[in-house]
Design a protein around this motif. Sequence first.
Motif, PDB file in Angstrom:
ATOM      1  N   UNK A  16      -8.077   2.220  14.071  1.00 19.76           N
ATOM      2  CA  UNK A  16      -6.580   2.638  13.263  1.00 19.76           C
ATOM      3  C   UNK A  16      -5.983   1.639  12.442  1.00 19.76           C
ATOM      4  N   UNK A  17      -6.746   1.002  11.517  1.00 24.04           N
ATOM      5  CA  UNK A  17      -6.482   0.056  10.586  1.00 24.04           C
ATOM      6  C   UNK A  17      -6.413   0.432   9.304  1.00 24.04           C
ATOM      7  N   UNK A  18      -5.319   0.635   8.518  1.00 17.91           N
ATOM      8  CA  UNK A  18      -5.348   1.024   7.297  1.00 17.91           C
ATOM      9  C   UNK A  18      -5.857   0.251   6.185  1.00 17.91           C
ATOM     10  N   UNK A  19      -6.250   0.709   5.246  1.00 17.09           N
ATOM     11  CA  UNK A  19      -7.381   0.043   4.150  1.00 17.09           C
ATOM     12  C   UNK A  19      -6.742   0.359   2.687  1.00 17.09           C
ATOM     13  N   UNK A  20      -6.532  -0.822   2.010  1.00 13.43           N
ATOM     14  CA  UNK A  20      -6.355  -0.551   0.466  1.00 13.43           C
ATOM     15  C   UNK A  20      -7.470  -1.615  -0.331  1.00 13.43           C
ATOM     16  N   UNK A  21      -8.151  -1.001  -1.283  1.00 13.17           N
ATOM     17  CA  UNK A  21      -9.060  -1.943  -1.974  1.00 13.17           C
ATOM     18  C   UNK A  21      -8.216  -2.467  -3.274  1.00 13.17           C
ATOM     19  N   UNK A  22      -8.351  -3.774  -3.404  1.00  8.62           N
ATOM     20  CA  UNK A  22      -7.715  -4.303  -4.620  1.00  8.62           C
ATOM     21  C   UNK A  22      -8.721  -4.585  -5.628  1.00  8.62           C
ATOM     22  N   UNK A  23      -8.581  -4.187  -6.798  1.00  8.31           N
ATOM     23  CA  UNK A  23      -9.479  -4.552  -7.993  1.00  8.31           C
ATOM     24  C   UNK A  23     -10.893  -3.971  -7.593  1.00  8.31           C
ATOM     25  N   UNK A  24     -11.077  -2.922  -6.986  1.00  9.52           N
ATOM     26  CA  UNK A  24     -12.621  -2.394  -6.473  1.00  9.52           C
ATOM     27  C   UNK A  24     -13.577  -2.392  -7.547  1.00  9.52           C
ATOM     28  N   UNK A  25     -14.800  -3.046  -7.294  1.00 12.49           N
ATOM     29  CA  UNK A  25     -15.607  -3.131  -8.257  1.00 12.49           C
ATOM     30  C   UNK A  25     -16.828  -1.853  -8.261  1.00 12.49           C
ATOM     31  N   UNK A  26     -16.827  -1.149  -7.164  1.00 12.45           N
ATOM     32  CA  UNK A  26     -17.927   0.000  -7.182  1.00 12.45           C
ATOM     33  C   UNK A  26     -16.932   1.191  -6.775  1.00 12.45           C
ATOM     34  N   UNK A  27     -17.958   2.177  -6.659  1.00  8.02           N
ATOM     35  CA  UNK A  27     -17.174   3.713  -6.169  1.00  8.02           C
ATOM     36  C   UNK A  27     -16.708   3.492  -4.599  1.00  8.02           C
ATOM     37  N   UNK A 181       1.291  -0.246  -0.324  1.00  6.86           N
ATOM     38  CA  UNK A 181       0.728   0.960   0.117  1.00  6.86           C
ATOM     39  C   UNK A 181       0.345   0.930   1.648  1.00  6.86           C
ATOM     40  N   UNK A 182      -0.101  -0.292   1.887  1.00 10.02           N
ATOM     41  CA  UNK A 182      -0.514  -0.547   3.518  1.00 10.02           C
ATOM     42  C   UNK A 182       0.718  -0.370   4.465  1.00 10.02           C
ATOM     43  N   UNK A 183       1.787  -0.697   4.121  1.00  4.55           N
ATOM     44  CA  UNK A 183       3.046  -0.324   5.024  1.00  4.55           C
ATOM     45  C   UNK A 183       3.266   0.978   5.075  1.00  4.55           C
ATOM     46  N   UNK A 185       1.122   3.406   4.657  1.00  2.00           N
ATOM     47  CA  UNK A 185       0.080   3.899   5.712  1.00  2.00           C
ATOM     48  C   UNK A 185       0.176   3.573   7.084  1.00  2.00           C
ATOM     49  N   UNK A 186       0.647   2.289   7.500  1.00  6.82           N
ATOM     50  CA  UNK A 186       0.575   1.737   8.805  1.00  6.82           C
ATOM     51  C   UNK A 186       1.988   2.689   9.397  1.00  6.82           C
ATOM     52  N   UNK A 187       3.016   3.064   8.693  1.00  9.68           N
ATOM     53  CA  UNK A 187       4.080   3.625   9.375  1.00  9.68           C
ATOM     54  C   UNK A 187       3.836   5.399   9.153  1.00  9.68           C
ATOM     55  N   UNK A 188       2.244   5.843   9.081  1.00  4.27           N
ATOM     56  CA  UNK A 188       2.175   7.141   9.254  1.00  4.27           C
ATOM     57  C   UNK A 188       2.332   8.017   7.883  1.00  4.27           C
ATOM     58  N   UNK A 189       2.590   7.305   6.761  1.00  6.54           N
ATOM     59  CA  UNK A 189       3.092   8.131   5.421  1.00  6.54           C
ATOM     60  C   UNK A 189       1.675   8.207   4.705  1.00  6.54           C
ATOM     61  N   UNK A 190       1.771   8.971   3.789  1.00  4.69           N
ATOM     62  CA  UNK A 190       0.874   9.090   2.720  1.00  4.69           C
ATOM     63  C   UNK A 190       1.102   8.365   1.444  1.00  4.69           C
ATOM     64  N   UNK A 191       0.128   7.947   0.732  1.00  2.12           N
ATOM     65  CA  UNK A 191       0.471   7.103  -0.495  1.00  2.12           C
ATOM     66  C   UNK A 191       0.434   8.115  -1.627  1.00  2.12           C
ATOM     67  N   UNK A 192       1.330   8.257  -2.404  1.00  2.01           N
ATOM     68  CA  UNK A 192       1.663   9.151  -3.589  1.00  2.01           C
ATOM     69  C   UNK A 192       0.650   9.151  -4.566  1.00  2.01           C
ATOM     70  N   UNK A 193       0.235   7.900  -5.039  1.00  2.00           N
ATOM     71  CA  UNK A 193      -0.894   7.700  -5.964  1.00  2.00           C
ATOM     72  C   UNK A 193      -1.805   6.984  -5.502  1.00  2.00           C
TER      73      UNK A 193
END
Length: 214
Positions: A16-27, A181-183, A185-193
């Motif tokens: 149950x670890x939220x993930x956000x990719x920074x400067x993602x280089x692939x799909x 974004x991570x915070x 998600x960790x609080x159970x919210x949804x990222x708007x964009x």
Amino acid sequence: MTSVDDAQIAQFDSRSIPVVAIDAFGDQPDRIPTVGSNNWSGAFSATKHLIDLGHTRIGMISGPIRYLNSRARVDGYRSALESCGLDIDRSLIRYGDFFFTGGALHARDLLTRDNRPTAIFAGSDLQAIGVYRTAQELGIRIPDDLSVVGYDGVQLTEWLSPPLTTIDQSLNLMGETATDMLLTLAEGGTVRVPHLDLSTELIVRGSTAPPPAP
């Protein structure tokens, strides 16, 4: 740059670890939020800057061709040339590795050919440093003989001689945005964009100038 594969996603999900990719280089999977830069726009600005200075033969050293951000930067480069009525010479386009070695290797190939480019847009600041090294070894002066533009906005490029003209992709803002974004998600919210590309800024320094007189 980051990328998250299916196995890693499964591990994060199991804990149950939220993930956000920074400067993602692939799909990336649609459900993984990403924060990056507008690679096309940044590359367009870098190339247009060189064109406005009078350069018509501009080399491009991007990252690996399999990376989306590499291809987007090449697309921006090509679009800038086309918008100014300049032909696209495919022999001036290289796909490197985003690191020093890629910049140095491909710069040597570009700068030792007949009718060499008068400017090089490196798809990362580290590759631009590699271009500097090769130019120095070949006795080519920056910016007198060769203009160079990087991409990233890495702080150490201010201390190069001459300081590097670069595209600032707001790495600090990327980190701050990803953290928010991570915070959420960790609080159970949804990222708007969920997939956000930040704007870039051309930082003009001493590594670019009009091309040498023929």
